[in-house]
Design an enzyme around this catalytic site. Structure first.
Site: not given
Ligand code: GLC
Length: 780
Positions: A404, A407, A488
């Site tokens: 995650d 980017e 998200d």
């Molecule tokens: C980001 C991710 C999401 C995750 C959050 C906390 O927003 O896109 O899926 O739950 O971080 O880690």
């Protein structure tokens, strides 16, 4: 607007353009046109694949190793003819004719029947300080797809699409830059289809007729115009060639096709044990439970909270006994932690693995662990190091990896204010000694390279067992390393609707293993929204429910009995369809074909499908028309050419037609194409619960075929031949339907099982399947 976009886009000087061709040189693969210093190079890589490069300086850049998996010299040489006339030079392959005009230098392409495609506009190619661009004509009735995960409609005509990986928090229909930056698209009109892969990792942008109607533009901040024209005309052909160029997905573990449950966060071992128990007790199938950021110790990557996850190995082992796989999150930001004894940070510092600013100082930003530093994944030694750290996760039995914030997403202090987002400085040095560059060129690669690092590291530490990978950011070729989810999203009807074109466009961008968070990540789903989302989610290649911190719980049973029953029914249907879906994954792995497909993929000559973004196909047989508004129990469904059957009632329809479908809450309109053969399994609570002892092939009258793919579902032995396929063919003539079952091919032998061939609405034949060919006849 974040400050770094200003730096990226300030230039409005006039463009310099190519003049007249002065000399022409040719070898067995290329034709080079010199227009003074500037040069245009056309390379013929396949009968349907042409690479076009233009450099204002006359120097072509060295090859970059990052996104293009198959370099020019790796394509088998193909014959082409070159014919010179007074005004132009014609380059002809078996499928394409490229005409390069001499003055000014510009190119036009034609298919075999003379239809134009990817024609340069009057002003063809240009450059100015810090930017280079190309312009081409939009033909009447031309539509544009792909672009990674664009929001809004399926067809991106008249939109601007920027390729710059971005934490697209709170995205909506007008958002431009997304998590994925995939500079590839497909242009389609009846009878003609081509793809463009813009081979630049720098900030780049497509304008699909927004600025100048009738002209599309590609622009990059790199110093060379480099793109591939991929002729189809069918989308399937374009994607097959595009994925030959940028790579295809490996077969994922079969369990990753099951239902996956996520939340930010299931914050302790106890909470997760209860969750797992709940799934089994309620008999809702589920294969995967995720660990979001709170499993870590102070958000330090590769650590476990000693309080909440004191015994990860035992805990993961226990869940495994019960058929659950565990997938924890990983973040690129390593906590800046000089005081503590934090090994990942210490090693990164000692070996100088973290990105530095151009003045040599360590760069830092703020993420979950507060002050953080960032590995330079563009360097192979850094990827190796990160890859080796995955062992800390495989050692405790983790089965999948969720990358995650890559980017990368980071803030200037303090973390958490959306106005505070920053990027690495664009002049920060990155890359290995032989390929050194700066962040302006590598920004878009950060997620791709992080995914590659984790894939290759895990492959090393667990060489005999497939693992699952999920990433938020990526670039062209991300399918080689990871599945992708659309970040998200929100618990809104509009986001349920938009997930269809987003996932379809990802599939058309070569990324087949994709999903959106079922129920919506941010916000609270209503019971009705959740039920409708689970129905559509059953078709997502990646079927994952997820929800954010401080939102209402989104597990299937939290919305009352009626919705729980609906969720169970649709998740069960997913598990029944797994033999079909797994075969679609094999198609994706071998040809690049999307798993979830817009109708235009199968009906590219039917203009009614070109803007149809609220219906979708799972493979070539199933067509769904989800409900994506509250209170709606009817909707219009377009059934293209052919004959179609209602999945639920068996009612038959003759396409092309529009029908009104009745869809009470428990029904998502679902249709199956006449002549379909869909292999189905019985319901299990998790994918590997027991070997398939009964295979039911449901068939619908008509003419068609399906190839069932099988392997052990978890090892890499399929790569050395341990797989098998069986091709089933059906044809109906008058009152007789004949089904031919081809002999099983390949070295894998599935466990002995009973096969049931069911001609829906007519009857069934049963036999013990030993892999030999046979023919069955049904009479009506
Ligand atoms: C980001 C991710 C999401 C995750 C959050 C906390 O927003 O896109 O899926 O739950 O971080 O880690």
């Amino acid at each position: 607007m974040p400050q770094y976009f200003g730096q990226l886009h300030t230039n409005e000087q006039p463009w310099s353009t190519l003049g007249a061709v002065q000399t022409i040189q040719q070898d067995e693969r290329h034709v080079l046109f010199k227009c003074g210093d500037p040069c245009l190079k056309i390379s013929v890589l396949a009968p349907n694949l042409i690479r076009v490069r233009m450099t204002p300086s006359g120097e072509f850049l060295p090859r970059r190793s990052w996104a293009v998996a198959q370099a020019d010299e790796e394509w088998a040489a193909v014959p082409f003819e070159v014919r010179e006339t007074a005004d132009a030079v014609e380059i002809k392959t078996q499928q394409l004719r490229v005409l390069v005009h001499r003055n000014p230098c510009r190119l036009e392409c034609f298919d075999e029947s003379g239809q134009p495609l990817a024609q340069d506009a009057e002003t063809a190619m240009g450059w100015r300080s810090g930017a280079i661009a190309g312009w081409k004509r939009i033909e009447t009735d031309e539509h544009f797809y792909g672009f990674g995960e664009p929001t809004g409609l399926l067809d991106q005509r008249s939109k601007v699409r920027t390729n710059w990986t971005t934490d697209a928090l709170d995205y909506g229909i007008l958002t431009d830059s997304m998590y994925q930056a995939i500079p590839f698209f497909i242009a389609l009109r009846p009878g003609v289809g081509y793809g463009i892969f813009f081979n630049t990792t720098f900030w780049s942008q497509f304008d699909l007729g927004a600025k100048q109607p009738g002209i599309w533009q590609m622009e990059t901040q790199g110093s060379e115009l480099d793109y591939y024209i991929i002729y189809g005309p069918e989308p399937a052909k374009i994607i097959a060639t595009y994925t030959q160029l940028t790579g295809r997905m490996p077969m994922p573990p079969r369990w990753s096709l099951g239902y996956q449950q996520c939340r930010w966060s299931y914050e302790s071992q106890e909470v997760i044990r209860k969750l797992a128990h709940e799934f089994r007790q309620r008999r809702i199938p589920c294969d995967v439970i995720y660990l979001d950021i709170d499993y870590m110790n102070g958000y330090r990557i590769f650590t476990w909270s000693p309080k909440r996850f004191a015994h990860p190995k035992e805990f993961i082992q226990d869940l495994k006994q019960d058929g659950f796989k565990v997938v924890p999150i990983s973040e690129p930001g390593v906590k800046y932690d000089p005081e503590a004894d934090y090994q990942t940070f210490d090693e990164g510092i000692q070996n100088d693995y973290f990105i530095r600013k151009s003045n040599g100082q360590l760069f830092h930003g703020y993420v979950w662990p507060d002050k953080a530093v960032f590995p330079d994944f563009i360097r192979p030694e850094v990827r190796d190091w990160w890859g080796n750290w995955q062992k800390s996760l495989t050692d405790v039995g983790v089965a999948g990896f969720w990358n995650d914030m890559n980017e990368p997403a980071l803030d200037d202090r303090p973390f958490g204010d959306p106005g505070n987002k920053i990027s690495f400085p664009l002049d920060a040095e990155q890359g290995p000694a032989g390929e050194k560059t700066n962040h302006a060129e590598t920004h878009n690669l950060y997620g791709l390279m992080m995914a590659q690092a984790s894939y290759q590291g895990v492959e090393k530490s667990r060489p005999t067992e497939r693992s699952f990978f999920l990433t938020r950011a990526g670039f062209a070729g991300i399918q080689r390393w990871s599945a992708v989810w659309t970040g998200d999203n929100q618990s809104l009807w509009e986001h349920l609707e938009m997930s269809i074109p987003m996932l379809c466009n990802l599939g058309l961008s070569g990324v087949a293993f994709v999903g959106a968070d079922i129920g919506g990540f941010a916000g609270n789903a209503t019971a009705e929204l959740f039920a409708r989302w689970m129905q559509l989610g059953m078709l997502y290649p990646l079927m994952r429910g997820h929800s954010a911190l401080s939102t209402a719980q989104h597990e299937p049973w939290t919305f009352g009995d009626k919705v729980e029953k609906i969720c169970r029914e649709y998740i069960e249907l997913r598990y029944q369809l797994l033999p079909y879906i797994y075969s679609l994954f094999w198609q994706a792995a071998t040809t690049g074909a999307p798993i979830l497909r817009p109708l235009l993929y199968h009906f590219p000559n039917d203009p009614k499908t070109f803007t149809l973004g609220d219906q979708v196909m799972l493979g070539s047989s199933l067509l769904a028309a989800p409900i994506y508004r509250p209170g709606i129990e009817h909707r219009v469904v377009y059934l293209p050419e052919g004959c179609w059957y209602d999945w639920w009632s068996g009612e038959r329809f003759e396409g092309q037609t529009h029908i009104l479908a009745h869809a009470p809450l428990e029904r998502m309109p679902l249709y199956v194409r006449g002549g379909s053969i869909i292999p189905m399994a019985s319901v299990t609570q998790y994918v590997d619960e027991r070997p398939l002892d009964q295979l039911r092939l449901r068939m619908w009258m008509g003419t068609g075929e399906f190839t069932l793919y099988e392997d052990d579902g978890h090892s890499f032995e399929y790569k050395t031949g341990a797989s098998c396929t069986t091709t089933y063919r059906i044809s109906t003539e008058g009152e007789r339907t004949i089904v031919d079952i081809g002999a099983r091919e390949g070295q894998f032998s599935p466990a002995a099982r009973e096969t049931i061939m069911e001609l829906v609405g007519v009857g069934e034949h049963r036999f013990v399947d030993d892999g030999t060919a046979r023919q069955l006849t049904f009479s009506t």
